[in-house]
Design a protein around this motif. Sequence first.
Motif, PDB file in Angstrom:
ATOM      1  N   GLY A   1       0.818  -1.215   0.000  1.00  8.70           N
ATOM      2  CA  GLY A   1       0.000   0.000   0.000  1.00  8.70           C
ATOM      3  C   GLY A   1       0.846   1.257   0.000  1.00  8.70           C
ATOM      4  O   GLY A   1       0.555   2.218  -0.720  1.00  8.70           O
ATOM      5  N   LEU A   2       1.912   1.255   0.800  1.00  2.00           N
ATOM      6  CA  LEU A   2       2.814   2.408   0.822  1.00  2.00           C
ATOM      7  C   LEU A   2       3.536   2.555  -0.518  1.00  2.00           C
ATOM      8  O   LEU A   2       3.775   3.674  -0.990  1.00  2.00           O
ATOM      9  CB  LEU A   2       3.829   2.256   1.959  1.00  2.00           C
ATOM     10  CG  LEU A   2       3.265   2.383   3.380  1.00  2.00           C
ATOM     11  CD1 LEU A   2       4.320   2.024   4.407  1.00  2.00           C
ATOM     12  CD2 LEU A   2       2.742   3.792   3.623  1.00  2.00           C
ATOM     13  N   GLY A   3       3.878   1.427  -1.129  1.00  5.49           N
ATOM     14  CA  GLY A   3       4.520   1.465  -2.438  1.00  5.49           C
ATOM     15  C   GLY A   3       3.619   2.101  -3.478  1.00  5.49           C
ATOM     16  O   GLY A   3       4.065   2.925  -4.292  1.00  5.49           O
ATOM     17  N   VAL A   4       2.340   1.730  -3.471  1.00  3.80           N
ATOM     18  CA  VAL A   4       1.367   2.323  -4.391  1.00  3.80           C
ATOM     19  C   VAL A   4       1.266   3.825  -4.160  1.00  3.80           C
ATOM     20  O   VAL A   4       1.311   4.634  -5.107  1.00  3.80           O
ATOM     21  CB  VAL A   4      -0.027   1.676  -4.209  1.00  3.80           C
ATOM     22  CG1 VAL A   4      -1.084   2.447  -5.010  1.00  3.80           C
ATOM     23  CG2 VAL A   4      -0.002   0.223  -4.637  1.00  3.80           C
ATOM     24  N   LEU A   5       1.152   4.225  -2.908  1.00  3.09           N
ATOM     25  CA  LEU A   5       0.958   5.635  -2.565  1.00  3.09           C
ATOM     26  C   LEU A   5       2.134   6.502  -3.006  1.00  3.09           C
ATOM     27  O   LEU A   5       1.956   7.506  -3.719  1.00  3.09           O
ATOM     28  CB  LEU A   5       0.751   5.773  -1.051  1.00  3.09           C
ATOM     29  CG  LEU A   5       0.643   7.210  -0.517  1.00  3.09           C
ATOM     30  CD1 LEU A   5      -0.590   7.895  -1.097  1.00  3.09           C
ATOM     31  CD2 LEU A   5       0.598   7.201   1.010  1.00  3.09           C
ATOM     32  N   PHE A   6       3.337   6.118  -2.600  1.00  4.44           N
ATOM     33  CA  PHE A   6       4.503   6.958  -2.887  1.00  4.44           C
ATOM     34  C   PHE A   6       4.869   6.952  -4.369  1.00  4.44           C
ATOM     35  O   PHE A   6       5.312   7.975  -4.910  1.00  4.44           O
ATOM     36  CB  PHE A   6       5.695   6.520  -2.035  1.00  4.44           C
ATOM     37  CG  PHE A   6       5.593   6.938  -0.598  1.00  4.44           C
ATOM     38  CD1 PHE A   6       5.752   8.267  -0.245  1.00  4.44           C
ATOM     39  CD2 PHE A   6       5.318   6.013   0.395  1.00  4.44           C
ATOM     40  CE1 PHE A   6       5.650   8.671   1.085  1.00  4.44           C
ATOM     41  CE2 PHE A   6       5.220   6.401   1.718  1.00  4.44           C
ATOM     42  CZ  PHE A   6       5.378   7.736   2.072  1.00  4.44           C
ATOM     43  N   SER A   7       4.689   5.828  -5.043  1.00  2.05           N
ATOM     44  CA  SER A   7       4.994   5.800  -6.478  1.00  2.05           C
ATOM     45  C   SER A   7       3.973   6.607  -7.266  1.00  2.05           C
ATOM     46  O   SER A   7       4.323   7.282  -8.241  1.00  2.05           O
ATOM     47  CB  SER A   7       5.044   4.353  -6.994  1.00  2.05           C
ATOM     48  OG  SER A   7       3.787   3.709  -6.867  1.00  2.05           O
ATOM     49  N   ALA A   8       2.703   6.578  -6.844  1.00  5.17           N
ATOM     50  CA  ALA A   8       1.663   7.343  -7.536  1.00  5.17           C
ATOM     51  C   ALA A   8       1.921   8.844  -7.407  1.00  5.17           C
ATOM     52  O   ALA A   8       1.850   9.592  -8.393  1.00  5.17           O
ATOM     53  CB  ALA A   8       0.289   6.992  -6.975  1.00  5.17           C
ATOM     54  N   ILE A   9       2.234   9.301  -6.215  1.00  7.06           N
ATOM     55  CA  ILE A   9       2.467  10.733  -5.988  1.00  7.06           C
ATOM     56  C   ILE A   9       3.689  11.212  -6.762  1.00  7.06           C
ATOM     57  O   ILE A   9       3.647  12.227  -7.462  1.00  7.06           O
ATOM     58  CB  ILE A   9       2.637  11.020  -4.482  1.00  7.06           C
ATOM     59  CG1 ILE A   9       1.330  10.755  -3.735  1.00  7.06           C
ATOM     60  CG2 ILE A   9       3.087  12.465  -4.264  1.00  7.06           C
ATOM     61  CD1 ILE A   9       1.453  10.843  -2.229  1.00  7.06           C
ATOM     62  N   SER A  10       4.790  10.481  -6.642  1.00  7.01           N
ATOM     63  CA  SER A  10       6.021  10.905  -7.318  1.00  7.01           C
ATOM     64  C   SER A  10       5.878  10.836  -8.834  1.00  7.01           C
ATOM     65  O   SER A  10       6.389  11.704  -9.550  1.00  7.01           O
ATOM     66  CB  SER A  10       7.206  10.053  -6.853  1.00  7.01           C
ATOM     67  OG  SER A  10       6.997   8.681  -7.134  1.00  7.01           O
ATOM     68  N   ALA A  11       5.156   9.826  -9.348  1.00  2.98           N
ATOM     69  CA  ALA A  11       4.968   9.694 -10.788  1.00  2.98           C
ATOM     70  C   ALA A  11       4.133  10.845 -11.335  1.00  2.98           C
ATOM     71  O   ALA A  11       4.460  11.427 -12.381  1.00  2.98           O
ATOM     72  CB  ALA A  11       4.298   8.367 -11.118  1.00  2.98           C
ATOM     73  N   TYR A  12       3.064  11.200 -10.637  1.00  6.54           N
ATOM     74  CA  TYR A  12       2.210  12.283 -11.127  1.00  6.54           C
ATOM     75  C   TYR A  12       2.961  13.613 -11.142  1.00  6.54           C
ATOM     76  O   TYR A  12       2.897  14.366 -12.127  1.00  6.54           O
ATOM     77  CB  TYR A  12       0.957  12.398 -10.262  1.00  6.54           C
ATOM     78  CG  TYR A  12       0.031  13.499 -10.730  1.00  6.54           C
ATOM     79  CD1 TYR A  12      -0.758  13.313 -11.859  1.00  6.54           C
ATOM     80  CD2 TYR A  12      -0.027  14.722 -10.061  1.00  6.54           C
ATOM     81  CE1 TYR A  12      -1.589  14.334 -12.312  1.00  6.54           C
ATOM     82  CE2 TYR A  12      -0.859  15.734 -10.506  1.00  6.54           C
ATOM     83  CZ  TYR A  12      -1.640  15.532 -11.636  1.00  6.54           C
ATOM     84  OH  TYR A  12      -2.457  16.538 -12.089  1.00  6.54           O
ATOM     85  N   LEU A  13       3.684  13.898 -10.070  1.00  7.89           N
ATOM     86  CA  LEU A  13       4.457  15.143 -10.020  1.00  7.89           C
ATOM     87  C   LEU A  13       5.525  15.163 -11.105  1.00  7.89           C
ATOM     88  O   LEU A  13       5.783  16.203 -11.723  1.00  7.89           O
ATOM     89  CB  LEU A  13       5.094  15.302  -8.634  1.00  7.89           C
ATOM     90  CG  LEU A  13       4.117  15.514  -7.477  1.00  7.89           C
ATOM     91  CD1 LEU A  13       4.881  15.544  -6.150  1.00  7.89           C
ATOM     92  CD2 LEU A  13       3.312  16.791  -7.661  1.00  7.89           C
ATOM     93  N   CYS A  14       6.139  13.996 -11.347  1.00  8.72           N
ATOM     94  CA  CYS A  14       7.169  13.898 -12.373  1.00  8.72           C
ATOM     95  C   CYS A  14       6.594  14.165 -13.762  1.00  8.72           C
ATOM     96  O   CYS A  14       7.183  14.893 -14.565  1.00  8.72           O
ATOM     97  CB  CYS A  14       7.819  12.514 -12.322  1.00  8.72           C
ATOM     98  SG  CYS A  14       9.077  12.245 -13.578  1.00  8.72           S
ATOM     99  N   ILE A  15       5.433  13.590 -14.057  1.00 10.02           N
ATOM    100  CA  ILE A  15       4.799  13.786 -15.362  1.00 10.02           C
ATOM    101  C   ILE A  15       4.480  15.267 -15.580  1.00 10.02           C
ATOM    102  O   ILE A  15       4.764  15.824 -16.648  1.00 10.02           O
ATOM    103  CB  ILE A  15       3.507  12.947 -15.476  1.00 10.02           C
ATOM    104  CG1 ILE A  15       3.834  11.458 -15.434  1.00 10.02           C
ATOM    105  CG2 ILE A  15       2.760  13.283 -16.766  1.00 10.02           C
ATOM    106  CD1 ILE A  15       2.606  10.580 -15.260  1.00 10.02           C
TER     107      ILE A  15
END
Length: 267
Positions: free
Chosen positions: A221-235
């Motif tokens: 769950g933490l992996g999903v959360l942190f990867s989603a946030i960082s990916a969106y900001l990166c895009i």
Amino acid sequence: MELSHIIILAVIQGLTEFLPISSSAHLVFIPQLLGWKDQGLAFDVAVHVGTLTAILWYFRHDLRPLLVAWWQSCLTRQLTDESRLVWGVGLGTIPVALIGLIMSVLDVDEALRTTLIIAITTIIFGLLLGYADKTGTHRRTEYQLTWRDIAIIGIAQAIAVIPGVSRSGITMTAALLVGLNRTASARFSFLLSIPIIILAGGMETLKLLKQADQLVWLDMGLGVLFSAISAYLCIRLFMGLLEKMGMMPFVIYRLVLGAFLLIWISQ
């Protein structure tokens, strides 16, 4: 997994999934470099769910009209720019899906996940990205792709099953070579990522079902959360700066990274 490992690996996945620098390469060599235990298949699935969430949210205003146009094309058998783009994403996915399935059956994935292969492909395809960015005409958008262009990009994407190539990197490279501008190349690459992540994640999830009672759901769950946030900001940041900075910063990064890995394994 330790919390610091979860955060670092999830953020790295989010930052590298859509940049032309290969997320799979970073998830392979960083744990090796830091002496960490391999994060395992379950965590890889989780962070890919996070990046999928990010790209769906980023395209949330585009996907509905695209899918509506695609459905109308099925009924009327007439193509618009929007429906052709959706068909293009589907057709462009076929080569890599077939290659990925063959590799999964032959079980050769692990044989390719070596630091030497990652170093070589990082350098070679970094140089190719630089060449495409320098020589491309940058005149067309993703809505002006021809079926030939889509075939070229789709076949190029299939090469990305080799770690270090970078799925986003090779698709942007091919898109630039056929004449798309930088923003269009990135957008089409991101759209292509949606079915790929769904297919790859689905296959990996089937493997995980056999060990569901052993999964650490909090880590996932933490992996999903942190990867989603960082990916969106990166895009958002990448798309805002792409036309200004071009691909050269990523080319330089890949060359430096590849050289570092070659020096590291030679010691």
